[in-house]
Write an enzyme that holds these catalytic residues in place. Structure first.
Site, PDB file in Angstrom:
ATOM      1  N   LYS A  25     -15.614   0.949 -40.174  1.00 55.88           N
ATOM      2  CA  LYS A  25     -15.806   1.543 -38.850  1.00 55.88           C
ATOM      3  C   LYS A  25     -15.761   3.066 -38.894  1.00 55.88           C
ATOM      4  CE  LYS A  25     -11.017   0.550 -37.442  1.00 55.88           C
ATOM      5  NZ  LYS A  25     -10.547   0.485 -38.839  1.00 55.88           N
ATOM      6  N   ARG A  99      -5.870   0.077 -30.339  1.00 56.56           N
ATOM      7  CA  ARG A  99      -5.435  -0.873 -31.366  1.00 56.56           C
ATOM      8  C   ARG A  99      -4.496  -1.916 -30.799  1.00 56.56           C
ATOM      9  NH1 ARG A  99      -6.195   2.730 -36.017  1.00 56.56           N
ATOM     10  NH2 ARG A  99      -5.743   1.713 -37.982  1.00 56.56           N
ATOM     11  N   ARG A 171      -5.701   7.713 -49.899  1.00 61.74           N
ATOM     12  CA  ARG A 171      -4.689   7.728 -48.843  1.00 61.74           C
ATOM     13  C   ARG A 171      -3.448   6.962 -49.297  1.00 61.74           C
ATOM     14  NH1 ARG A 171      -7.817   6.065 -43.415  1.00 61.74           N
ATOM     15  NH2 ARG A 171      -5.837   4.993 -43.140  1.00 61.74           N
ATOM     16  N   ARG A 182      -0.975  -3.609 -43.242  1.00 68.10           N
ATOM     17  CA  ARG A 182      -1.879  -3.142 -42.180  1.00 68.10           C
ATOM     18  C   ARG A 182      -2.755  -4.286 -41.668  1.00 68.10           C
ATOM     19  NH1 ARG A 182      -4.810   1.318 -45.266  1.00 68.10           N
ATOM     20  NH2 ARG A 182      -6.008   1.658 -43.388  1.00 68.10           N
TER      21      ARG A 182
HETATM   22  P1  AMP Z   1      -6.709   4.647 -39.525  1.00 66.57           P
HETATM   23  O1  AMP Z   1      -7.160   5.935 -40.122  1.00 66.57           O
HETATM   24  O2  AMP Z   1      -7.450   4.305 -38.251  1.00 66.57           O
HETATM   25  O3  AMP Z   1      -6.685   3.513 -40.499  1.00 66.57           O
HETATM   26  O4  AMP Z   1      -5.185   4.882 -39.059  1.00 66.57           O
HETATM   27  C1  AMP Z   1      -4.182   5.185 -40.006  1.00 66.57           C
HETATM   28  C2  AMP Z   1      -2.802   4.934 -39.393  1.00 66.57           C
HETATM   29  O5  AMP Z   1      -2.628   5.793 -38.241  1.00 66.57           O
HETATM   30  C3  AMP Z   1      -2.573   3.530 -38.867  1.00 66.57           C
HETATM   31  O6  AMP Z   1      -2.182   2.639 -39.899  1.00 66.57           O
HETATM   32  C4  AMP Z   1      -1.464   3.783 -37.844  1.00 66.57           C
HETATM   33  O7  AMP Z   1      -0.222   4.018 -38.480  1.00 66.57           O
HETATM   34  C5  AMP Z   1      -1.886   5.099 -37.224  1.00 66.57           C
HETATM   35  N1  AMP Z   1      -2.793   4.901 -36.074  1.00 66.57           N
HETATM   36  C6  AMP Z   1      -4.093   5.295 -35.977  1.00 66.57           C
HETATM   37  N2  AMP Z   1      -4.620   4.965 -34.796  1.00 66.57           N
HETATM   38  C7  AMP Z   1      -3.647   4.315 -34.124  1.00 66.57           C
HETATM   39  C8  AMP Z   1      -3.580   3.695 -32.838  1.00 66.57           C
HETATM   40  N3  AMP Z   1      -4.638   3.663 -32.017  1.00 66.57           N
HETATM   41  N4  AMP Z   1      -2.407   3.114 -32.473  1.00 66.57           N
HETATM   42  C9  AMP Z   1      -1.327   3.153 -33.282  1.00 66.57           C
HETATM   43  N5  AMP Z   1      -1.325   3.701 -34.511  1.00 66.57           N
HETATM   44  C10 AMP Z   1      -2.470   4.286 -34.929  1.00 66.57           C
END
Ligand code: AMP
Length: 229
Positions: A25, A99, A171, A182
Site C-alpha cells: 500500500k 487502522r 526498518r 504486526r
Molecule cells: P507503517 O509505516 O504504516 O507500517 O506504520 C509503522 C508503525 O507506526 C505501526 O506499526 C504503528 O506502530 C505506527 N502507526 C502507523 N500508523 C498508525 C495508525 N494509524 N494507528 C496506530 N499506529 C500507527
C-alpha cells in the site's frame, strides 16, 4: 477563478488504503502521489519522522512503533486533524490510517466537519506468508523514504537510493518476529475495517499478489471512475 477553485475542490478525493503490512500500500500511495497528484499521507512515515527528530510526539510513540504495536488512537487523531487543517481541498491518499474502528469513525467525523468524506476505502489484500516474505526483503531510503524490495524492485546500486542517493536501511520493525506481531495486530485491530467500510458501501478489494503495476492499474481505473461521477 472562483469556478476553477470550486471545481478543483469538488473533485478532491479522499482515498483510504489499508491492508496487511507488506501488501504494497505504501508503494501504491507513492504512485498515486507521483502519477495522479494525490497528497500521500502515511501516519507511519509521520511517526518515523517525529522519532528521528526526537520531538515530544516522537518520544511518546517510539515504543509502539519499534515493537509493532499501535499508537493510541487519540495521538493518531491529533496528528491527522492537524494535517487535514493544512491540506483542505486536496486529493489525499491515506496510507496506514485508519487502522482501527475508532480511527475510521474519527476520520469520518473530521472530514464531515470539512464538508468532505472518505470516497473509497481500498483493501490491498495479501496472505501472511507472502507479507513476511516481502517485508524481510524490504529496504527504505533514509533521506526520501522511497521503498525498495531486494527481490522484485531492487535499487540500481546496492544500498543506495536511485532517486536521491540516500542510504537504504531496513526498518527496525521489519524483523520476522516483529512482522508476525504486526500481522497479529492487523488481524485483530485493522481487518474489522472491512465490515465498517462494507456497511457504508465504500469498500473495494484488490489482490495485492497481482503485483505493483496491475494493482496500480486497478487503482487508477477506480480513481478515474470516482472523478467522473
Ligand atoms: P507503517 O509505516 O504504516 O507500517 O506504520 C509503522 C508503525 O507506526 C505501526 O506499526 C504503528 O506502530 C505506527 N502507526 C502507523 N500508523 C498508525 C495508525 N494509524 N494507528 C496506530 N499506529 C500507527
Amino acid at each position: 477563478m472562483a469556478t476553477r477553485l470550486r471545481s478543483e475542490f469538488m473533485s478532491a478525493l479522499n482515498l483510504v488504503l489499508f491492508g496487511p503490512p507488506g501488501s504494497g500500500k505504501g508503494t501504491q500511495a507513492e504512485l498515486l502521489r507521483d502519477r495522479l497528484g494525490f497528497v500521500h499521507y502515511s501516519t507511519g512515515e509521520v511517526f518515523r519522522d517525529h522519532i528521528s527528530r526526537k520531538t515530544p510526539v516522537g518520544v511518546a510513540v517510539e515504543q509502539y512503533v519499534v515493537s509493532g504495536g499501535l499508537v493510541p488512537d487519540e495521538t493518531v487523531m491529533a496528528v491527522v486533524s492537524a494535517f487535514l487543517t493544512d491540506h483542505a481541498g486536496r486529493s489525499i491518499v491515506f496510507d496506514g490510517f485508519p487502522r482501527t474502528i475508532p480511527q475510521a469513525a474519527g476520520l469520518d467525523k473530521v472530514l464531515a466537519e470539512r464538508s468532505a468524506a472518505v470516497d473509497v476505502a481500498v483493501l490491498v489484500d495479501l496472505s501472511d506468508d507472502e507479507a513476511v516474505r516481502r517485508l524481510t526483503s524490504r529496504r527504505q531510503c533514509r533521506r526520501c523514504a522511497k521503498i525498495y524490495n531486494l527481490s522484485f524492485s531492487p535499487p540500481r546500486e546496492a544500498g543506495k537510493c536511485d532517486d536521491c542517493g540516500g542510504e537504504l536501511y531496513q526498518r527496525r520493525d521489519d524483523s520476522e518476529a516483529v512482522i508476525r506481531d504486526r500481522l497479529g495486530v492487523y488481524h485483530s485491530q485493522t481487518r474489522p475495517l472491512i465490515e465498517f467500510y462494507e456497511a457504508q458501501a465504500r469498500l473495494t478489494r484488490i489482490d495485492g499478489a497481482l503485483g505493483r503495476d496491475r494493482v496500480f492499474e486497478v487503482l487508477s481505473e477506480l480513481v478515474d471512475g470516482l472523478k467522473g461521477r
